[in-house]
Motif scaffolding. Structure first.
Motif, PDB file in Angstrom:
ATOM      1  N   PHE A 197       0.944  -1.295  -0.047  1.00 51.06           N
ATOM      2  CA  PHE A 197       0.048   0.186  -0.106  1.00 51.06           C
ATOM      3  C   PHE A 197       0.726   1.321   0.033  1.00 51.06           C
ATOM      4  N   SER A 211       3.710  -3.250   9.564  1.00 44.47           N
ATOM      5  CA  SER A 211       2.407  -2.893   9.267  1.00 44.47           C
ATOM      6  C   SER A 211       1.272  -3.675   9.665  1.00 44.47           C
ATOM      7  N   LEU A 215      -2.643  -4.225   8.840  1.00 42.28           N
ATOM      8  CA  LEU A 215      -3.816  -3.445   7.804  1.00 42.28           C
ATOM      9  C   LEU A 215      -5.056  -4.414   8.374  1.00 42.28           C
ATOM     10  N   GLU A 233      -8.543   0.153   7.756  1.00 41.72           N
ATOM     11  CA  GLU A 233      -7.548   0.892   8.516  1.00 41.72           C
ATOM     12  C   GLU A 233      -5.931   0.428   8.167  1.00 41.72           C
ATOM     13  N   ILE A 234      -5.123   1.229   8.166  1.00 39.71           N
ATOM     14  CA  ILE A 234      -3.667   0.785   8.048  1.00 39.71           C
ATOM     15  C   ILE A 234      -2.776   1.506   8.925  1.00 39.71           C
ATOM     16  N   TYR A 235      -1.977   0.716   9.513  1.00 34.78           N
ATOM     17  CA  TYR A 235      -0.891   1.177  10.701  1.00 34.78           C
ATOM     18  C   TYR A 235       0.467   0.833  10.230  1.00 34.78           C
ATOM     19  N   ASP A 279      -0.779   6.204  10.971  1.00 26.35           N
ATOM     20  CA  ASP A 279      -2.135   5.462  11.049  1.00 26.35           C
ATOM     21  C   ASP A 279      -3.367   6.199  10.149  1.00 26.35           C
ATOM     22  N   THR A 313      -3.581   0.531  -3.201  1.00 28.65           N
ATOM     23  CA  THR A 313      -3.208  -0.743  -2.730  1.00 28.65           C
ATOM     24  C   THR A 313      -3.105  -1.599  -3.801  1.00 28.65           C
TER      25      THR A 313
END
Length: 252
Positions: free
Chosen positions: A42, A109, A111, A144-146, A158, A237
């Motif tokens: 991503f 990561s 996700l 959500e992606i961290y 985040d 993505t």
């Protein structure tokens, strides 16, 4: 008297299909345990960073209502959990949600691409040997992606995003009468405005319970979901979630 008998016979003939049509109302409830292998990555632009993700077993649940009313579509709702953790050593500088991570950083990561499908469809064929459904799906993605540096835990980013993506839906079932064995293939597809999604599953099935009150079917198959997003709420993505699954479906 003869006219009364004729009217009664005609009324009975007209009401008989309506009475049998009521028995065609069906509720399907199913659940699956899906072992997901996740590949891809991503970014906030086209420069995607691929991560080495773990394998996770996640759940998928659905309910469908079929009825005999002409022109009114059947309804199917499915919730799929798609979440994973990954790690990569950056080969170049990477900026995500305003946070810049330097080259050679070990970046973790987490996700979550879980989504809900709302499907309206029609039964075009339906018998013991073969049935085919077609319709439209509206996929609700609430993700959500961290990202967090393993070298400096205070450096992290985040981002959440959401959106609806329309897809073409198709579902084909095959049966071997008198054996309880069968198979099916199901898919959602579309490519538009830079977004591309291809989702399919194929499975062998076996009826462990089949009577007038309730049916129960076991499923063993393979499922694949590819998600290419091009600026959905600022997210790009190219992710694949693939792997085997086992499930059960109950039909009332």
């Amino acid at each position: 008297m003869k006219k009364s008998l004729v009217l009664a016979a005609v009324s009975a003939a007209l009401l008989a299909p309506m009475a049998s049509a009521d028995t065609l109302l069906g509720l399907y409830v199913g659940g699956q345990a899906w072992q997901q292998s996740t590949d891809g990555g991503f970014a906030n632009d086209n420069n995607l960073v691929d991560f080495n993700f773990d394998k996770k077993t996640k759940g998928s649940f659905y309910v469908a209502l079929e009825h005999p009313i002409p022109l009114l579509p059947n309804v199917r709702v499915r919730r799929s959990e798609m979440a994973n953790d990954g790690l990569v050593t950056l080969s170049s500088q990477f900026t995500f949600n305003g946070e810049t991570f330097a080259a050679d950083t070990d970046l973790m990561s987490s996700l979550d691409m879980s989504n809900t499908d709302y499907t309206l469809y029609y039964e075009l064929f339906d018998n013991d040997l073969f049935s085919f459904d077609a319709g439209l799906t509206l996929k609700d993605i609430d993700g959500e992606i961290y990202a967090e540096s393993q070298d400096d835990p205070t450096q992290k980013a985040d981002e959440t995003f959401s959106g609806f993506v329309p897809l073409v839906y198709a579902h084909a079932k095959f049966g071997v009468p008198g054996t309880g064995f069968g198979a099916y293939a199901l898919g959602n597809f579309l490519s538009f405005d830079g977004h591309s999604m291809t989702e399919y599953e194929v499975a062998l099935t076996y009826d462990v319970l089949d009577n007038i009150a309730v049916d129960m079917t076991l499923q063993l198959g393979y499922r694949s979901f590819n998600m290419e997003l091009n600026d959905l709420d600022g997210i790009y993505t190219n992710l694949d979630f693939t792997g085997p699954f086992a499930g059960v479906e109950i039909h009332f």
